[in-house]
Scaffold this motif. Structure first.
Motif, PDB file in Angstrom:
ATOM      1  N   PRO A  88       0.772  -1.226   0.012  1.00 20.79           N
ATOM      2  CA  PRO A  88       0.082   0.125   0.030  1.00 20.79           C
ATOM      3  C   PRO A  88       1.043   1.184   0.012  1.00 20.79           C
ATOM      4  CG  PRO A  88       0.147  -0.836   2.090  1.00 20.79           C
ATOM      5  CD  PRO A  88       0.638  -1.965   1.366  1.00 20.79           C
ATOM      6  N   ARG A  89       0.388   2.194  -0.834  1.00 22.19           N
ATOM      7  CA  ARG A  89       1.129   3.555  -0.800  1.00 22.19           C
ATOM      8  C   ARG A  89       1.266   4.339   0.614  1.00 22.19           C
ATOM      9  NH1 ARG A  89       0.643   6.076  -6.940  1.00 22.19           N
ATOM     10  NH2 ARG A  89       1.587   4.323  -8.110  1.00 22.19           N
ATOM     11  N   PRO A  90       2.199   4.983   0.985  1.00 24.14           N
ATOM     12  CA  PRO A  90       2.042   5.677   2.216  1.00 24.14           C
ATOM     13  C   PRO A  90       1.057   6.905   2.072  1.00 24.14           C
ATOM     14  CG  PRO A  90       4.365   5.258   1.586  1.00 24.14           C
ATOM     15  CD  PRO A  90       3.654   4.646   0.521  1.00 24.14           C
ATOM     16  N   GLU A  91       0.426   7.032   3.171  1.00 25.62           N
ATOM     17  CA  GLU A  91      -0.298   8.142   3.136  1.00 25.62           C
ATOM     18  C   GLU A  91       0.222   9.549   2.875  1.00 25.62           C
ATOM     19  OE1 GLU A  91      -3.920  10.190   6.143  1.00 25.62           O
ATOM     20  OE2 GLU A  91      -2.635   8.264   6.807  1.00 25.62           O
TER      21      GLU A  91
ATOM     22  N   GLN B 181       0.418  13.915  -2.429  1.00 29.50           N
ATOM     23  CA  GLN B 181       0.466  15.343  -2.019  1.00 29.50           C
ATOM     24  C   GLN B 181       1.864  15.596  -2.243  1.00 29.50           C
ATOM     25  OE1 GLN B 181      -1.764  17.523  -1.879  1.00 29.50           O
ATOM     26  NE2 GLN B 181      -0.041  19.023  -1.853  1.00 29.50           N
ATOM     27  N   ALA B 182       2.873  14.669  -1.444  1.00 31.08           N
ATOM     28  CA  ALA B 182       4.249  15.116  -1.377  1.00 31.08           C
ATOM     29  C   ALA B 182       4.806  15.198  -2.844  1.00 31.08           C
ATOM     30  CB  ALA B 182       4.917  14.206  -0.714  1.00 31.08           C
ATOM     31  N   TRP B 183       4.341  14.310  -3.886  1.00 27.59           N
ATOM     32  CA  TRP B 183       4.653  14.397  -5.027  1.00 27.59           C
ATOM     33  C   TRP B 183       4.434  15.472  -5.904  1.00 27.59           C
ATOM     34  CZ3 TRP B 183       8.021  12.087  -8.446  1.00 27.59           C
ATOM     35  CH2 TRP B 183       7.681  12.358  -9.580  1.00 27.59           C
ATOM     36  N   GLN B 184       3.197  16.000  -5.640  1.00 26.24           N
ATOM     37  CA  GLN B 184       2.593  17.344  -6.088  1.00 26.24           C
ATOM     38  C   GLN B 184       3.340  18.409  -5.354  1.00 26.24           C
ATOM     39  OE1 GLN B 184       0.415  17.546  -8.685  1.00 26.24           O
ATOM     40  NE2 GLN B 184       1.103  19.707  -8.574  1.00 26.24           N
ATOM     41  N   ASP B 185       3.682  18.280  -4.230  1.00 25.97           N
ATOM     42  CA  ASP B 185       4.586  19.544  -3.558  1.00 25.97           C
ATOM     43  C   ASP B 185       5.892  19.628  -4.308  1.00 25.97           C
ATOM     44  OD1 ASP B 185       2.557  20.002  -2.052  1.00 25.97           O
ATOM     45  OD2 ASP B 185       3.135  18.914  -0.373  1.00 25.97           O
ATOM     46  N   ALA B 186       6.608  18.393  -4.575  1.00 28.45           N
ATOM     47  CA  ALA B 186       7.835  18.352  -5.095  1.00 28.45           C
ATOM     48  C   ALA B 186       7.704  18.934  -6.650  1.00 28.45           C
ATOM     49  CB  ALA B 186       8.469  16.660  -5.263  1.00 28.45           C
ATOM     50  N   LYS B 187       6.660  18.787  -7.181  1.00 26.88           N
ATOM     51  CA  LYS B 187       6.511  19.059  -8.670  1.00 26.88           C
ATOM     52  C   LYS B 187       6.442  20.627  -8.604  1.00 26.88           C
ATOM     53  CE  LYS B 187       3.750  17.152 -11.515  1.00 26.88           C
ATOM     54  NZ  LYS B 187       2.545  16.566 -11.813  1.00 26.88           N
ATOM     55  N   ASP B 188       5.768  21.260  -7.716  1.00 27.41           N
ATOM     56  CA  ASP B 188       5.659  22.555  -7.677  1.00 27.41           C
ATOM     57  C   ASP B 188       6.851  23.329  -7.214  1.00 27.41           C
ATOM     58  OD1 ASP B 188       2.881  22.323  -8.090  1.00 27.41           O
ATOM     59  OD2 ASP B 188       2.322  22.421  -6.089  1.00 27.41           O
ATOM     60  N   ALA B 189       7.575  22.679  -6.277  1.00 27.65           N
ATOM     61  CA  ALA B 189       8.741  23.182  -5.818  1.00 27.65           C
ATOM     62  C   ALA B 189       9.847  23.113  -7.087  1.00 27.65           C
ATOM     63  CB  ALA B 189       9.508  22.345  -4.724  1.00 27.65           C
ATOM     64  N   LEU B 190       9.672  21.981  -7.886  1.00 30.76           N
ATOM     65  CA  LEU B 190      10.730  21.991  -9.171  1.00 30.76           C
ATOM     66  C   LEU B 190      10.437  23.058 -10.054  1.00 30.76           C
ATOM     67  CD1 LEU B 190      12.896  20.484 -10.694  1.00 30.76           C
ATOM     68  CD2 LEU B 190      11.055  19.099 -11.273  1.00 30.76           C
TER      69      LEU B 190
END
Length: 200
Positions: A9-12, A16-25
């Motif tokens: 199962p993917r961590p909770e 959102q963390a992936w989206q935050d990383a994309k925004d930061a990039l």
């Protein structure tokens, strides 16, 4: 028939963390471009590779894409001591003798005298006479520092056992130092003082 790989199962909060990383990039790419040097590139790749290895182990991703990254060959520059002759030639020609220049004992003393009133003077003093890395000094928490006993417990990054390193002079304070490698561990015979001119 190829069976799909079993995934846990993917961590909770992963999405959102992936989206935050994309925004930061996206924000980082909008900033002025700065090309890092070869040494920084190697350290950045190694850091990212370690994080991706952990992600592969936890089955968050399928592979570590940094394994295929080829960087320019990097040779760590040899430090040179700032001798008076080298400094004078530097001033006359404008050409720096080496990429890494090391202070002599007199120059180190001049620096400490100039920053004696700075709030970070104790940290500068500790780094110079004990050889702490920038990350070790900057990441040192107050819980690992005892100002009453004038001792410092360096346990933020290293993995080796703690070892008490006495000063050569009774006027100096003791430091509980945790060396990162056996070769780099300071001792009473080799306290890690600033290099002399003979070290050039």
């Amino acid at each position: 028939m190829v069976r799909p790989r079993a995934r846990g199962p993917r961590p909770e909060g992963l999405r959102q963390a992936w989206q935050d990383a994309k925004d930061a990039l996206k924000e980082a790419r909008a900033l002025p471009t700065h090309v890092a040097g070869p040494g920084t590139q190697v350290r950045m790749r190694n850091t990212l590779s370690g994080a991706l290895d952990d992600a592969v182990t936890e089955k968050l991703i399928s592979e570590n894409w940094t394994k295929g990254v080829v960087l320019p060959k990097y040779v760590r520059p040899k430090p040179l001591v700032r001798t008076p002759a080298r400094i004078e030639a530097w001033r006359q020609t404008g050409e720096k003798p080496g990429k890494v220049m090391v202070w002599m004992a007199e120059q180190t003393g001049e620096f400490l005298d100039a920053v004696a009133g700075h709030r970070l003077y104790p940290m500068f003093h500790l780094m110079i006479f004990r050889g702490l890395r920038r990350g070790e000094a900057a990441g040192l928490p107050w819980a690992e520092t005892d100002l009453v006993r004038a001792a410092q417990f360096e346990d933020a990054q290293a993995e080796a056992p703690l070892a008490l390193v006495p000063r050569r002079s009774p006027a100096h304070r003791d430091v509980v130092h945790k060396p990162t490698t056996e070769d780099a561990a300071p001792s009473a015979e080799n306290p890690g003082d600033v290099p002399s001119e003979d070290a050039a």
